[in-house]
Design a protein around this motif. Structure first.
Motif, PDB file in Angstrom:
ATOM      1  N   GLU A  76       0.838  -1.200   0.000  1.00  0.00           N
ATOM      2  CA  GLU A  76       0.000   0.000   0.000  1.00  0.00           C
ATOM      3  C   GLU A  76       0.879   1.258   0.000  1.00  0.00           C
ATOM      4  O   GLU A  76       0.570   2.237  -0.673  1.00  0.00           O
ATOM      5  CB  GLU A  76      -0.928  -0.009   1.216  1.00  0.00           C
ATOM      6  CG  GLU A  76      -1.885   1.148   1.238  1.00  0.00           C
ATOM      7  CD  GLU A  76      -2.861   1.095   2.399  1.00  0.00           C
ATOM      8  OE1 GLU A  76      -3.849   1.833   2.343  1.00  0.00           O
ATOM      9  OE2 GLU A  76      -2.629   0.332   3.360  1.00  0.00           O
ATOM     10  N   GLY A  77       1.999   1.198   0.712  1.00  0.00           N
ATOM     11  CA  GLY A  77       2.907   2.336   0.752  1.00  0.00           C
ATOM     12  C   GLY A  77       3.480   2.670  -0.618  1.00  0.00           C
ATOM     13  O   GLY A  77       3.589   3.851  -0.986  1.00  0.00           O
ATOM     14  N   ASP A  78       3.830   1.649  -1.403  1.00  0.00           N
ATOM     15  CA  ASP A  78       4.339   1.887  -2.759  1.00  0.00           C
ATOM     16  C   ASP A  78       3.259   2.498  -3.642  1.00  0.00           C
ATOM     17  O   ASP A  78       3.519   3.406  -4.435  1.00  0.00           O
ATOM     18  CB  ASP A  78       4.860   0.599  -3.386  1.00  0.00           C
ATOM     19  CG  ASP A  78       6.272   0.246  -2.940  1.00  0.00           C
ATOM     20  OD1 ASP A  78       6.858   0.985  -2.121  1.00  0.00           O
ATOM     21  OD2 ASP A  78       6.793  -0.778  -3.419  1.00  0.00           O
ATOM     22  N   ARG A  79       2.033   2.014  -3.506  1.00  0.00           N
ATOM     23  CA  ARG A  79       0.937   2.569  -4.312  1.00  0.00           C
ATOM     24  C   ARG A  79       0.685   4.027  -3.940  1.00  0.00           C
ATOM     25  O   ARG A  79       0.446   4.866  -4.805  1.00  0.00           O
ATOM     26  CB  ARG A  79      -0.336   1.757  -4.134  1.00  0.00           C
ATOM     27  CG  ARG A  79      -0.262   0.415  -4.799  1.00  0.00           C
ATOM     28  CD  ARG A  79      -1.647  -0.111  -5.132  1.00  0.00           C
ATOM     29  NE  ARG A  79      -1.591  -1.504  -5.478  1.00  0.00           N
ATOM     30  CZ  ARG A  79      -1.258  -1.970  -6.668  1.00  0.00           C
ATOM     31  NH1 ARG A  79      -0.921  -1.140  -7.616  1.00  0.00           N
ATOM     32  NH2 ARG A  79      -1.237  -3.270  -6.912  1.00  0.00           N
ATOM     33  N   ILE A  80       0.741   4.334  -2.664  1.00  0.00           N
ATOM     34  CA  ILE A  80       0.532   5.722  -2.217  1.00  0.00           C
ATOM     35  C   ILE A  80       1.631   6.621  -2.771  1.00  0.00           C
ATOM     36  O   ILE A  80       1.368   7.721  -3.267  1.00  0.00           O
ATOM     37  CB  ILE A  80       0.452   5.791  -0.676  1.00  0.00           C
ATOM     38  CG1 ILE A  80      -0.848   5.136  -0.193  1.00  0.00           C
ATOM     39  CG2 ILE A  80       0.575   7.231  -0.186  1.00  0.00           C
ATOM     40  CD1 ILE A  80      -0.912   4.912   1.296  1.00  0.00           C
ATOM     41  N   ARG A  81       2.874   6.161  -2.717  1.00  0.00           N
ATOM     42  CA  ARG A  81       3.990   6.957  -3.249  1.00  0.00           C
ATOM     43  C   ARG A  81       3.869   7.130  -4.760  1.00  0.00           C
ATOM     44  O   ARG A  81       4.105   8.204  -5.298  1.00  0.00           O
ATOM     45  CB  ARG A  81       5.312   6.301  -2.871  1.00  0.00           C
ATOM     46  CG  ARG A  81       5.668   6.482  -1.411  1.00  0.00           C
ATOM     47  CD  ARG A  81       6.964   5.736  -1.058  1.00  0.00           C
ATOM     48  NE  ARG A  81       7.248   5.833   0.359  1.00  0.00           N
ATOM     49  CZ  ARG A  81       6.726   5.041   1.296  1.00  0.00           C
ATOM     50  NH1 ARG A  81       5.886   4.083   0.957  1.00  0.00           N
ATOM     51  NH2 ARG A  81       7.041   5.204   2.559  1.00  0.00           N
ATOM     52  N   ASP A  87       1.096   7.097  -6.451  1.00  0.00           N
ATOM     53  CA  ASP A  87      -0.010   8.040  -6.649  1.00  0.00           C
ATOM     54  C   ASP A  87       0.443   9.485  -6.424  1.00  0.00           C
ATOM     55  O   ASP A  87       0.019  10.384  -7.145  1.00  0.00           O
ATOM     56  CB  ASP A  87      -1.169   7.728  -5.709  1.00  0.00           C
ATOM     57  CG  ASP A  87      -2.004   6.539  -6.149  1.00  0.00           C
ATOM     58  OD1 ASP A  87      -1.844   6.092  -7.310  1.00  0.00           O
ATOM     59  OD2 ASP A  87      -2.825   6.066  -5.338  1.00  0.00           O
ATOM     60  N   ALA A  88       1.299   9.698  -5.437  1.00  0.00           N
ATOM     61  CA  ALA A  88       1.810  11.051  -5.186  1.00  0.00           C
ATOM     62  C   ALA A  88       2.603  11.554  -6.385  1.00  0.00           C
ATOM     63  O   ALA A  88       2.414  12.691  -6.848  1.00  0.00           O
ATOM     64  CB  ALA A  88       2.675  11.070  -3.925  1.00  0.00           C
ATOM     65  N   ALA A 117       9.197   8.818  -9.682  1.00  0.00           N
ATOM     66  CA  ALA A 117       9.243   7.813  -8.617  1.00  0.00           C
ATOM     67  C   ALA A 117      10.601   7.112  -8.603  1.00  0.00           C
ATOM     68  O   ALA A 117      11.174   6.868  -7.535  1.00  0.00           O
ATOM     69  CB  ALA A 117       8.123   6.798  -8.798  1.00  0.00           C
ATOM     70  N   HIS A 118      11.114   6.808  -9.781  1.00  0.00           N
ATOM     71  CA  HIS A 118      12.411   6.122  -9.895  1.00  0.00           C
ATOM     72  C   HIS A 118      13.529   6.946  -9.264  1.00  0.00           C
ATOM     73  O   HIS A 118      14.290   6.432  -8.434  1.00  0.00           O
ATOM     74  CB  HIS A 118      12.689   5.858 -11.372  1.00  0.00           C
ATOM     75  CG  HIS A 118      14.028   5.283 -11.687  1.00  0.00           C
ATOM     76  ND1 HIS A 118      14.475   4.084 -11.170  1.00  0.00           N
ATOM     77  CD2 HIS A 118      15.027   5.743 -12.477  1.00  0.00           C
ATOM     78  CE1 HIS A 118      15.692   3.839 -11.630  1.00  0.00           C
ATOM     79  NE2 HIS A 118      16.046   4.835 -12.423  1.00  0.00           N
ATOM     80  N   VAL A 119      13.622   8.228  -9.604  1.00  0.00           N
ATOM     81  CA  VAL A 119      14.739   9.041  -9.103  1.00  0.00           C
ATOM     82  C   VAL A 119      14.498   9.574  -7.698  1.00  0.00           C
ATOM     83  O   VAL A 119      15.441   9.671  -6.904  1.00  0.00           O
ATOM     84  CB  VAL A 119      15.101  10.194 -10.072  1.00  0.00           C
ATOM     85  CG1 VAL A 119      15.558   9.655 -11.406  1.00  0.00           C
ATOM     86  CG2 VAL A 119      13.959  11.163 -10.249  1.00  0.00           C
ATOM     87  N   SER A 120      13.268   9.900  -7.366  1.00  0.00           N
ATOM     88  CA  SER A 120      12.991  10.477  -6.043  1.00  0.00           C
ATOM     89  C   SER A 120      13.057   9.455  -4.925  1.00  0.00           C
ATOM     90  O   SER A 120      13.514   9.753  -3.830  1.00  0.00           O
ATOM     91  CB  SER A 120      11.609  11.149  -6.036  1.00  0.00           C
ATOM     92  OG  SER A 120      11.578  12.221  -6.943  1.00  0.00           O
ATOM     93  N   PHE A 121      12.572   8.249  -5.211  1.00  0.00           N
ATOM     94  CA  PHE A 121      12.546   7.208  -4.182  1.00  0.00           C
ATOM     95  C   PHE A 121      13.707   6.231  -4.317  1.00  0.00           C
ATOM     96  O   PHE A 121      13.891   5.365  -3.459  1.00  0.00           O
ATOM     97  CB  PHE A 121      11.225   6.429  -4.238  1.00  0.00           C
ATOM     98  CG  PHE A 121       9.996   7.283  -4.081  1.00  0.00           C
ATOM     99  CD1 PHE A 121       9.921   8.273  -3.112  1.00  0.00           C
ATOM    100  CD2 PHE A 121       8.911   7.102  -4.909  1.00  0.00           C
ATOM    101  CE1 PHE A 121       8.784   9.055  -2.967  1.00  0.00           C
ATOM    102  CE2 PHE A 121       7.766   7.875  -4.777  1.00  0.00           C
ATOM    103  CZ  PHE A 121       7.708   8.856  -3.800  1.00  0.00           C
TER     104      PHE A 121
END
Length: 128
Positions: free
Chosen positions: A15-20, A22-23, A60-64
Protein backbone atom coordinates in the motif's frame (compact mmCIF):
# COMPACT_ATOMS: atom_id res chain seq x y z
CA UNK A 1 -14.25 -24.35 -28.32
CA UNK A 2 -13.50 -22.29 -25.25
CA UNK A 3 -11.59 -19.10 -25.70
CA UNK A 4 -8.58 -18.53 -23.52
CA UNK A 5 -8.42 -15.14 -21.87
CA UNK A 6 -5.26 -14.52 -19.91
CA UNK A 7 -5.57 -12.62 -16.70
CA UNK A 8 -3.69 -9.31 -16.54
CA UNK A 9 -0.18 -9.33 -15.10
CA UNK A 10 -0.52 -8.65 -11.38
CA UNK A 11 2.18 -8.44 -8.75
CA UNK A 12 1.52 -7.79 -5.08
CA UNK A 13 2.51 -4.22 -4.27
CA UNK A 14 2.53 -2.66 -0.82
CA UNK A 15 0.00 0.00 0.00
CA UNK A 16 2.91 2.34 0.75
CA UNK A 17 4.34 1.89 -2.76
CA UNK A 18 0.94 2.57 -4.31
CA UNK A 19 0.53 5.72 -2.22
CA UNK A 20 3.99 6.96 -3.25
CA UNK A 21 3.30 6.16 -6.91
CA UNK A 22 -0.01 8.04 -6.65
CA UNK A 23 1.81 11.05 -5.19
CA UNK A 24 4.26 11.08 -8.11
CA UNK A 25 1.40 10.64 -10.58
CA UNK A 26 -0.70 13.46 -9.15
CA UNK A 27 2.25 15.85 -8.92
CA UNK A 28 3.04 15.15 -12.58
CA UNK A 29 -0.64 15.60 -13.49
CA UNK A 30 -0.68 18.99 -11.81
CA UNK A 31 2.65 20.14 -13.27
CA UNK A 32 1.80 19.12 -16.84
CA UNK A 33 -1.89 20.04 -16.78
CA UNK A 34 -3.14 16.54 -17.51
CA UNK A 35 -5.98 14.98 -15.48
CA UNK A 36 -4.70 12.00 -13.50
CA UNK A 37 -7.65 9.97 -14.80
CA UNK A 38 -6.26 10.29 -18.34
CA UNK A 39 -2.86 9.13 -17.13
CA UNK A 40 -4.40 6.07 -15.47
CA UNK A 41 -6.32 4.79 -18.50
CA UNK A 42 -5.38 1.25 -19.53
CA UNK A 43 -6.36 1.72 -23.14
CA UNK A 44 -4.42 3.87 -25.58
CA UNK A 45 -4.20 7.44 -24.35
CA UNK A 46 -3.20 10.79 -25.79
CA UNK A 47 0.53 11.42 -26.20
CA UNK A 48 0.46 14.26 -23.65
CA UNK A 49 -1.09 12.04 -20.97
CA UNK A 50 1.32 9.23 -21.85
CA UNK A 51 4.36 11.53 -21.48
CA UNK A 52 3.00 12.86 -18.17
CA UNK A 53 2.63 9.26 -16.91
CA UNK A 54 6.16 8.47 -18.08
CA UNK A 55 7.35 11.55 -16.18
CA UNK A 56 5.59 10.28 -13.05
CA UNK A 57 7.31 6.89 -13.34
CA UNK A 58 10.68 8.59 -13.79
CA UNK A 59 9.90 10.85 -10.83
CA UNK A 60 9.24 7.81 -8.62
CA UNK A 61 12.41 6.12 -9.90
CA UNK A 62 14.74 9.04 -9.10
CA UNK A 63 12.99 10.48 -6.04
CA UNK A 64 12.55 7.21 -4.18
CA UNK A 65 15.56 5.40 -5.64
CA UNK A 66 13.32 2.57 -6.78
CA UNK A 67 14.61 -0.01 -9.26
CA UNK A 68 12.66 -0.12 -12.52
CA UNK A 69 10.86 -3.34 -11.63
CA UNK A 70 9.45 -1.73 -8.47
CA UNK A 71 8.41 1.36 -10.44
CA UNK A 72 6.59 -0.79 -12.95
CA UNK A 73 4.82 -2.81 -10.29
CA UNK A 74 3.78 0.29 -8.31
CA UNK A 75 2.23 1.75 -11.46
CA UNK A 76 0.62 -1.57 -12.43
CA UNK A 77 2.96 -2.07 -15.39
CA UNK A 78 5.94 -4.24 -16.18
CA UNK A 79 9.64 -3.44 -15.92
CA UNK A 80 10.09 -2.96 -19.67
CA UNK A 81 7.41 -0.26 -19.75
CA UNK A 82 8.97 1.51 -16.76
CA UNK A 83 12.37 1.30 -18.44
CA UNK A 84 11.04 2.86 -21.64
CA UNK A 85 9.33 5.62 -19.66
CA UNK A 86 12.45 6.46 -17.67
CA UNK A 87 14.64 6.41 -20.75
CA UNK A 88 12.27 8.84 -22.50
CA UNK A 89 12.13 11.15 -19.46
CA UNK A 90 15.91 11.11 -19.07
CA UNK A 91 16.32 12.05 -22.73
CA UNK A 92 13.68 14.77 -22.40
CA UNK A 93 15.73 16.43 -19.65
CA UNK A 94 17.88 17.89 -22.42
CA UNK A 95 15.08 20.47 -22.71
CA UNK A 96 15.83 23.13 -20.07
CA UNK A 97 12.15 23.79 -19.33
CA UNK A 98 11.33 20.13 -18.76
CA UNK A 99 14.50 19.69 -16.70
CA UNK A 100 13.56 22.63 -14.44
CA UNK A 101 10.06 21.22 -13.87
CA UNK A 102 11.44 17.77 -13.07
CA UNK A 103 14.00 19.25 -10.64
CA UNK A 104 11.16 21.01 -8.82
CA UNK A 105 8.98 17.92 -8.77
CA UNK A 106 11.83 15.77 -7.46
CA UNK A 107 12.50 18.24 -4.64
CA UNK A 108 8.83 18.49 -3.79
CA UNK A 109 8.23 14.74 -3.81
CA UNK A 110 11.28 14.09 -1.65
CA UNK A 111 10.16 16.78 0.81
CA UNK A 112 6.65 15.30 1.00
CA UNK A 113 7.96 11.76 1.47
CA UNK A 114 10.21 12.86 4.33
CA UNK A 115 7.35 14.34 6.37
CA UNK A 116 6.59 12.42 9.56
CA UNK A 117 3.68 10.01 9.46
CA UNK A 118 0.68 11.12 11.49
CA UNK A 119 -2.12 8.86 12.67
CA UNK A 120 -5.13 11.08 12.03
CA UNK A 121 -7.35 9.15 14.42
CA UNK A 122 -4.95 9.91 17.27
CA UNK A 123 -4.21 13.46 16.11
CA UNK A 124 -7.89 14.30 16.07
CA UNK A 125 -8.41 13.02 19.59
CA UNK A 126 -9.90 9.61 19.01
CA UNK A 127 -12.16 7.88 16.56
CA UNK A 128 -14.36 10.49 14.88
Amino acid sequence: MESYRAEPYRVPVTEGDRIRADAALHLAAYAFGVPAAQMLRRERTRPRACRARWSAMYLAHVSFGWPLERVGHAFGLNRATASTACRWAEDARDDDRYDAVMDGLESGLRAISELPAVDLALALGGDR
